[in-house]
Motif scaffolding. Structure first.
Motif, mmCIF file in Angstrom:
data_model
loop_
_atom_site.group_PDB
_atom_site.id
_atom_site.type_symbol
_atom_site.label_atom_id
_atom_site.label_comp_id
_atom_site.label_asym_id
_atom_site.label_seq_id
_atom_site.Cartn_x
_atom_site.Cartn_y
_atom_site.Cartn_z
ATOM 1 N N LYS A 239 0.701 -1.013 -0.059
ATOM 2 C CA LYS A 239 -0.036 -0.050 0.047
ATOM 3 C C LYS A 239 0.896 1.340 0.057
ATOM 4 O O LYS A 239 0.465 2.393 0.137
ATOM 5 C CB LYS A 239 -0.845 0.055 1.148
ATOM 6 N N SER A 240 2.152 1.169 -0.018
ATOM 7 C CA SER A 240 3.087 2.261 -0.101
ATOM 8 C C SER A 240 3.274 2.843 -1.785
ATOM 9 O O SER A 240 2.631 2.203 -2.708
ATOM 10 C CB SER A 240 4.559 1.778 0.335
ATOM 11 N N TRP B 106 8.660 -4.409 -9.306
ATOM 12 C CA TRP B 106 8.382 -3.608 -8.174
ATOM 13 C C TRP B 106 7.310 -2.821 -8.124
ATOM 14 O O TRP B 106 6.551 -2.517 -7.014
ATOM 15 C CB TRP B 106 9.925 -2.810 -7.802
ATOM 16 N N LEU B 107 7.249 -1.983 -9.235
ATOM 17 C CA LEU B 107 6.231 -1.003 -9.246
ATOM 18 C C LEU B 107 4.790 -1.831 -9.132
ATOM 19 O O LEU B 107 3.677 -1.366 -8.510
ATOM 20 C CB LEU B 107 6.148 0.004 -10.526
ATOM 21 N N ARG B 108 4.567 -3.062 -9.966
ATOM 22 C CA ARG B 108 3.369 -3.869 -9.964
ATOM 23 C C ARG B 108 3.161 -4.609 -8.728
ATOM 24 O O ARG B 108 2.002 -5.484 -8.712
ATOM 25 C CB ARG B 108 3.113 -4.460 -11.229
ATOM 26 N N LEU B 109 4.348 -5.089 -8.092
ATOM 27 C CA LEU B 109 4.535 -6.112 -7.089
ATOM 28 C C LEU B 109 3.988 -7.714 -7.870
ATOM 29 O O LEU B 109 3.232 -8.256 -7.311
ATOM 30 C CB LEU B 109 3.670 -5.949 -5.894
ATOM 31 N N THR B 110 4.872 -7.913 -8.830
ATOM 32 C CA THR B 110 4.189 -8.911 -9.800
ATOM 33 C C THR B 110 5.040 -10.102 -9.324
ATOM 34 O O THR B 110 4.930 -11.360 -9.453
ATOM 35 C CB THR B 110 4.236 -8.733 -11.184
ATOM 36 N N ARG B 111 6.063 -9.813 -8.464
ATOM 37 C CA ARG B 111 7.031 -10.782 -7.804
ATOM 38 C C ARG B 111 7.089 -10.450 -6.212
ATOM 39 O O ARG B 111 6.729 -9.326 -5.642
ATOM 40 C CB ARG B 111 8.356 -10.608 -8.312
ATOM 41 N N TRP C 252 18.114 0.520 -11.419
ATOM 42 C CA TRP C 252 17.173 1.043 -10.660
ATOM 43 C C TRP C 252 17.520 0.728 -9.003
ATOM 44 O O TRP C 252 18.149 -0.013 -8.527
ATOM 45 C CB TRP C 252 15.429 0.511 -10.561
ATOM 46 N N ILE C 253 17.082 1.874 -8.163
ATOM 47 C CA ILE C 253 17.144 1.655 -6.755
ATOM 48 C C ILE C 253 15.727 1.710 -6.162
ATOM 49 O O ILE C 253 14.861 2.330 -6.575
ATOM 50 C CB ILE C 253 18.017 2.701 -6.086
ATOM 51 N N ALA C 254 15.256 0.489 -5.722
ATOM 52 C CA ALA C 254 13.904 0.557 -5.146
ATOM 53 C C ALA C 254 13.555 1.477 -4.092
ATOM 54 O O ALA C 254 14.479 1.797 -3.090
ATOM 55 C CB ALA C 254 13.603 -1.126 -4.493
ATOM 56 N N GLY C 255 12.605 2.279 -4.068
ATOM 57 C CA GLY C 255 12.079 3.535 -3.130
ATOM 58 C C GLY C 255 10.654 3.452 -2.995
ATOM 59 O O GLY C 255 9.878 2.889 -3.374
ATOM 60 N N ILE C 256 10.306 4.416 -2.024
ATOM 61 C CA ILE C 256 8.918 4.611 -1.642
ATOM 62 C C ILE C 256 9.218 6.170 -1.386
ATOM 63 O O ILE C 256 10.057 6.886 -0.920
ATOM 64 C CB ILE C 256 8.291 3.931 -0.192
ATOM 65 N N VAL C 257 7.795 6.694 -1.668
ATOM 66 C CA VAL C 257 7.565 8.439 -1.413
ATOM 67 C C VAL C 257 6.738 8.654 -0.205
ATOM 68 O O VAL C 257 5.731 7.642 0.221
ATOM 69 C CB VAL C 257 6.886 8.740 -2.656
#
Length: 200
Positions: free
Chosen positions: A89-90, A168-173, A128-133
């Protein structure tokens, strides 16, 4: 911990390379405006504004945001521990980079300037580096260090290959499959400064 990274190629080239990948949705910048800092940058530090890429209404959206939000005690939150957290949900984002810096204590006594090491992803021009906002600012996610980083630091940022960004954006894994250190030998390192002196 990573407090400086680089994006040494312009965003226009990254966008063109993204468009060549399979299953990549259309890209545009927020409100259709290209940020002023879309050009190459060899050093991006905490609280600098930089470009991140997120997913909005099924399409990729680039935006310029400050790196690090203010924590409860006013300190900048620039790295965020990934273990034991649910990011479904992030506001998940991808941080385009060509390399990142780590710093270590010099072996030579009385040298105050830390040794500087620059890491890149082998076989890739960028990653890419995985991040959140949060609060309109971004932070990098971190994990236990892999064998390439362990000699330099006890944590590391979550590096993703260009083709893994949409996962990462879609969380398909599963998150635990994405937010982990890459295998040994995935990262190349070059020491730029040692014992207070440039190495090149």
């Amino acid at each position: 911990m990573c407090n400086e990274y680089a994006r040494e190629i312009e965003m226009g080239r990254i966008i063109r390379l993204m468009e060549e990948m399979k299953d990549i949705p259309p890209f545009d910048y927020m409100k259709g405006r290209i940020p002023n800092d879309s050009g190459p940058k060899s050093s991006i530090r905490i609280r600098d504004t930089s470009i991140v890429v997120g997913l909005k209404d099924g399409e990729l959206e680039g935006s310029a945001r400050p790196w690090a939000w203010k924590g409860p005690h006013g300190k900048p939150v620039f790295n965020f521990v990934s273990e034991g957290r649910d990011f479904s949900k992030s506001d998940r984002v991808l941080i385009p980079a060509t390399g990142f810096y780590e710093y270590t204590v010099p072996k030579k006594p009385k040298v105050k300037l830390k040794d500087q090491h620059f890491f890149t992803l082998r076989g890739h021009e960028w990653f890419w580096i995985a991040g959140i906002v949060k609060e309109d600012c971004f932070a990098m996610l971190t994990a236990e260090p892999g064998p390439d980083i362990e000699p330099y630091h006890d944590r590391q940022i979550c590096v993703l290959k260009p083709e893994a960004g949409m996962d990462w954006l879609r969380l398909t894994r599963m998150e635990k499959q994405l937010l982990k250190a890459p295998p040994k030998g995935s990262l190349a390192v070059k020491t730029l400064r040692e014992n207070g002196e440039p190495t090149a």
